[in-house]
Write an enzyme that holds these catalytic residues in place. Structure first.
Site, PDB file in Angstrom:
ATOM      1  N   ASP A  12       0.852  -1.218  -0.110  1.00 36.13           N
ATOM      2  CA  ASP A  12      -0.027   0.080   0.167  1.00 36.13           C
ATOM      3  C   ASP A  12       0.934   1.263  -0.048  1.00 36.13           C
ATOM      4  O   ASP A  12       2.081   0.984   0.245  1.00 36.13           O
ATOM      5  CB  ASP A  12      -1.013  -0.053   1.525  1.00 36.13           C
ATOM      6  CG  ASP A  12      -1.457   1.124   1.682  1.00 36.13           C
ATOM      7  OD1 ASP A  12      -2.443   1.638   0.634  1.00 36.13           O
ATOM      8  OD2 ASP A  12      -1.224   1.807   2.462  1.00 36.13           O
ATOM      9  N   ASP A  14      -0.162   5.221   0.967  1.00 36.53           N
ATOM     10  CA  ASP A  14      -0.275   6.200   2.014  1.00 36.53           C
ATOM     11  C   ASP A  14      -0.416   5.497   3.443  1.00 36.53           C
ATOM     12  O   ASP A  14      -1.086   4.697   3.564  1.00 36.53           O
ATOM     13  CB  ASP A  14      -1.599   6.875   1.804  1.00 36.53           C
ATOM     14  CG  ASP A  14      -1.524   7.819   0.767  1.00 36.53           C
ATOM     15  OD1 ASP A  14      -0.541   8.377   0.636  1.00 36.53           O
ATOM     16  OD2 ASP A  14      -2.541   8.179   0.023  1.00 36.53           O
ATOM     17  N   ASP A 170      -1.738  -0.748   5.845  1.00 34.83           N
ATOM     18  CA  ASP A 170      -1.725   0.120   6.902  1.00 34.83           C
ATOM     19  C   ASP A 170      -3.118   0.120   7.533  1.00 34.83           C
ATOM     20  O   ASP A 170      -3.283   0.258   8.714  1.00 34.83           O
ATOM     21  CB  ASP A 170      -1.413   1.321   7.167  1.00 34.83           C
ATOM     22  CG  ASP A 170      -2.017   2.449   6.106  1.00 34.83           C
ATOM     23  OD1 ASP A 170      -2.458   2.066   5.054  1.00 34.83           O
ATOM     24  OD2 ASP A 170      -2.213   3.444   6.608  1.00 34.83           O
TER      25      ASP A 170
HETATM   26  O1  LIG Z   1      -5.400   8.042  -0.867  1.00 37.29           O
HETATM   27  C1  LIG Z   1      -5.993   7.440  -0.035  1.00 37.29           C
HETATM   28  O2  LIG Z   1      -7.204   7.521   0.632  1.00 37.29           O
HETATM   29  C2  LIG Z   1      -5.380   5.986   0.386  1.00 37.29           C
HETATM   30  O3  LIG Z   1      -4.187   5.589  -0.365  1.00 37.29           O
HETATM   31  P1  LIG Z   1      -3.665   4.294   0.112  1.00 37.29           P
HETATM   32  O4  LIG Z   1      -4.381   3.332  -0.406  1.00 37.29           O
HETATM   33  O5  LIG Z   1      -2.275   4.371  -0.386  1.00 37.29           O
HETATM   34  O6  LIG Z   1      -3.509   3.996   1.754  1.00 37.29           O
HETATM   35 MG   LIG Z   2      -2.974   3.304   3.544  1.00 35.92          MG
END
Ligand SMILES: O=C(O)COP(=O)(O)O
Ligand SMILES: [Mg+2]
Length: 225
Positions: A12, A14, A170
């Site tokens: 992942d 963020d 996360d």
């Molecule tokens: O931009 C988002 O809401 C989440 O991004 P992610 O899937 O990388 O955690």
């Molecule tokens: Mg994330």
């Protein structure tokens, strides 16, 4: 048999590879300021991240008592601000680069599966000089669906030409996505989950320090042999 070993790892973005909340926060507040609305604080925005930009904006709209009909226009404004300045306040989590180097040296194929739109995701990976590690990047707007639908994660796995993969994320969204694909899931506890107790998030392993990730993933992969 060596040929049966799982050698693909999908991350992942963020809250997993990057602590991007400060730049997302800044772009949200520029969007609100343009509407004459009061800023939201960083902790609030951090808890809004993980389901992609549309849901992020729905949560902002609810928090500020705005009209739900403004969502798409706000998403566009937000993305304009965010794409103009996606990484100034963003940092890689400590140990990420070393872990990626170690995975690469051990022959792992690596990919990214994020709900952030693909263009800023790729731009950020490039800014941090880690884009070269990844053989596949699927963002929240790459397909018709996003996580927790299993398709984006399966698309990354397929692009890596892997039969099995370990997913590292996360959030509850990532855990649900891994479950939907049958992949093993390692939870990074320093990111942006919403649950108070990380035990509530389905997981095969968890870690708070990238120094231990290579060993954890090797164990999860061995279980899949
Ligand atoms: O931009 C988002 O809401 C989440 O991004 P992610 O899937 O990388 O955690
Ligand atoms: Mg994330």
């Amino acid at each position: 048999m060596e040929g049966c070993r799982v050698k693909a790892i999908i991350f992942d973005l963020d809250g997993t590879l990057i602590d991007s909340a400060p730049d997302i926060h800044a772009a949200v507040n520029r969007t609100l300021a343009g509407m004459g609305r009061e800023a939201l604080d960083l902790d609030t925005i951090r808890a809004f991240i993980g389901d992609g930009v549309q849901v992020l904006m729905e949560r902002v709209i609810e928090a500020r008592g705005l009209d739900a009909g403004q969502r798409d226009a706000m998403v566009e404004t937000f993305l304009g601000h965010y794409e103009a300045d996606p990484a100034t306040l963003t940092t890689l989590y400590p140990g990420v680069e070393d872990a990626l180097e170690q995975f690469r040296d051990e022959g792992w194929a690596m990919g990214v599966c994020t709900n952030k739109p693909e263009a800023p995701s790729r731009a950020i990976l490039k800014t941090f000089g880690i884009d070269g590690f990844f053989g596949a990047v699927v963002g929240g707007d790459t397909l018709e669906v996003k996580k927790p639908d299993p398709k984006p994660l399966l698309a990354v796995r397929d692009q890596l030409q892997a039969k099995q993969a370990v997913f590292v994320g996360d959030s509850e969204i990532d855990a649900a996505t891994a479950l939907a694909t049958g992949m093993r899931f390692a939870l990074f506890t320093e990111g942006y989950h919403r649950s108070e107790d990380v035990d509530d998030i389905p997981q095969d392993a968890r870690f708070s320090d990238y120094d231990v990730l290579v060993a954890i993933v090797a164990r999860l992969a061995d279980e899949l042999r």
